[in-house]
Design an enzyme around this catalytic site. Structure first.
Site, short mmCIF file in Angstrom:
data_model
loop_
_atom_site.label_atom_id
_atom_site.label_comp_id
_atom_site.label_asym_id
_atom_site.label_seq_id
_atom_site.Cartn_x
_atom_site.Cartn_y
_atom_site.Cartn_z
N ALA A 79 113.31 135.64 16.99
CA ALA A 79 113.56 136.75 16.06
C ALA A 79 114.58 137.74 16.62
O ALA A 79 115.32 138.37 15.86
CB ALA A 79 112.25 137.47 15.75
N THR A 80 114.64 137.87 17.93
CA THR A 80 115.65 138.77 18.51
C THR A 80 117.05 138.32 18.10
O THR A 80 117.87 139.12 17.61
CB THR A 80 115.54 138.79 20.05
OG1 THR A 80 114.24 139.26 20.41
CG2 THR A 80 116.60 139.69 20.67
N GLN A 187 106.21 139.18 12.72
CA GLN A 187 104.75 139.32 12.78
C GLN A 187 104.09 138.89 11.48
O GLN A 187 102.86 138.84 11.40
CB GLN A 187 104.38 140.78 13.06
CG GLN A 187 104.79 141.29 14.42
CD GLN A 187 103.87 140.83 15.53
OE1 GLN A 187 102.75 140.37 15.30
NE2 GLN A 187 104.33 140.95 16.76
N HIS A 209 106.59 131.89 18.07
CA HIS A 209 105.59 132.07 19.13
C HIS A 209 104.53 133.13 18.84
O HIS A 209 103.61 133.32 19.63
CB HIS A 209 106.27 132.31 20.48
CG HIS A 209 106.86 133.68 20.68
ND1 HIS A 209 106.17 134.69 21.30
CD2 HIS A 209 108.07 134.18 20.36
CE1 HIS A 209 106.96 135.77 21.36
NE2 HIS A 209 108.11 135.48 20.79
N THR A 248 123.56 123.03 19.98
CA THR A 248 122.75 121.86 19.65
C THR A 248 121.35 122.28 19.26
O THR A 248 120.71 123.07 19.96
CB THR A 248 122.69 120.91 20.87
OG1 THR A 248 124.02 120.52 21.19
CG2 THR A 248 121.86 119.66 20.57
N CYS A 334 106.32 150.79 30.78
CA CYS A 334 106.62 151.21 32.14
C CYS A 334 107.98 150.65 32.52
O CYS A 334 108.10 149.49 32.88
CB CYS A 334 105.55 150.69 33.09
SG CYS A 334 104.90 151.97 34.15
#
Ligand code: PLP
Length: 395
Positions: A79-80, A187, A209, A248, A334
């Site tokens: 998705a990125t 999502q 994923h 590919t 963080c």
């Protein structure tokens, strides 16, 4: 007393972050690593044809899932990449129409960062706030549209708070103004109904994923009719995927992606009900804790997502206390030595302290009632112990 470290690994309740591969998905992928290993672009022999047939079948399954035709699906690494291709690809292709884009504050960084990058190139980006429940204000969206607006990007389901945006209304508004509508549905796919025609969606980012498929594979839906979306490729090369994404094709991942979507859709309604019951069971117990707050709309959200903030405890200590029992994530990132509160929770108006002291529970396919009950017990014990050790007076 702090809960003791149990003998087994922590309960996995971070399914909005990633999910394990379903066995059925892995079984479908296996032959495409070894036996049917051909390059789908090889047109001169059977090895290529076999791989191409599998890719084509994957395209058809994905198309069926969102109501488009197979040719509208462009495979990406996730998705990125799909978000980057959609946003930067549209910006570059529509330079002469305008240089204004609209998005919302609670987007994933894979939408916000490409937008910031475009700003650095001289594009104008309106980043709309959301309401206290995380939902977009449609009137504000309407007011933000201008003659030079080329793209609206609003996510389908939020990755932190699970809030579902009103895609059909946003799409109708965009089309009435002849502005392209992109949605990050990473999502949402396989969890809520999606239809690019009914929802007037021009571009949609997907990934495998988050729905028990493999990492490293996703897709971008690109509308080819009414209107035909122009897109400038961001990867140049062999001209794969209608020239929009060279490289590919990764056949086993595509087969796994399609299988994951197929399984998710076949079980969608019963699974949504089961996850909602688990989520409600979790919140029914946790909401008894004094000064605990739900983040995001109570019902307009993904079935398995619960996100809450706890007043009067240190966010880092809360996460550390839960860590031996349950794998969840918190509303702070963080980065090296510096802590930053979640931009999603601050967009809802949460104070930095409440944003830090927040927990995201992503309940998934393999979680059980017994696990939820253990998470409840651990959470209550952790909060009680933190509050009695360091009573904080808060207003
Ligand atoms: C996970 C996620 C992404 C990133 O997807 P990748 O496939 O990991 O690149 C983007 N947007 C949302 C909303 C996500 O949840």
């Amino acid at each position: 007393m702090m809960p003791q470290r149990p003998p087994q690994r922590p309960i996995y309740l971070d399914n909005n972050s990633t999910t394990p591969i379903d066995r059925r998905v892995l079984d479908a992928m296996w032959p495409y690593f070894t036996e049917h290993f051909g390059n789908p672009a090889s047109v001169s022999h059977q090895y290529g044809w076999e791989a191409e047939a599998a890719v084509q079948q994957g395209r058809e399954i994905l198309a069926g899932a969102i109501g488009c035709s197979p040719e509208d699906i462009i495979f990406t690494s996730g998705a990125t990449e799909a978000n980057n291709l959609a946003i930067k690809g549209v910006a570059e292709a529509y330079l002469n129409k305008g240089r204004h884009l609209v998005t919302i504050q609670t987007e994933h960084s894979a939408v916000l960062d490409p937008c910031h990058y475009l700003q650095s190139l001289g594009f104008e980006v309106t980043v709309l706030p959301v309401q206290a429940d995380g939902l977009i204000d449609l009137k504000q969206l309407a007011q933000s549209l201008r003659p030079d607006t080329i793209l609206v990007s609003v996510m389908a389901a939020n990755n932190e708070i699970g809030v579902l945006q009103p895609l059909a209304e946003i799409g109708a508004l965009c089309h009435a103004h002849q502005v392209l509508f992109h949605t990050d549905a990473a999502q949402a796919i396989g969890k809520i109904p999606l239809n690019v025609e009914e929802m007037h969606i021009d571009l949609m980012s997907l990934t495998a994923h988050k729905i028990y498929g493999p990492k490293g594979i996703g897709a971008l839906y690109v509308r080819r009719r009414n209107p035909r979306v122009q897109l400038a490729p961001q990867l140049h090369g062999g001209g794969h995927e209608r020239g929009l994404r060279s490289g590919t094709l990764y056949t086993p991942q595509i087969v796994g992606f399609a299988k994951a979507v197929e399984v998710a859709l076949s079980e969608r309604e019963s699974e949504a009900q089961r996850l909602t019951e688990l989520r409600d069971r979790l919140w029914k117990s946790l909401s008894q804790i004094p000064e605990i707050y739900l983040n995001g709309h109570p019902t307009q959200r993904l079935p398995g997502n619960l996100n809450f903030s706890v007043a009067g405890v240190d966010g880092q200590a809360l996460l550390l206390g839960l860590q031996p029992v349950v794998a969840v994530s918190s509303g702070s990132a963080c980065t090296s030595a510096k802590m930053t509160p979640s931009h999603v929770l601050t967009a809802l108006g949460r104070s930095p302290a409440l944003a830090y002291a927040s927990i995201r529970c992503g309940i998934g396919r393999f979680n059980t009632v017994a696990e939820i009950d253990r998470v409840v017990a651990a959470t209550i014990a952790t909060i009680q112990s933190l509050r009695s050790a360091h009573p904080i007076h808060h207003s």
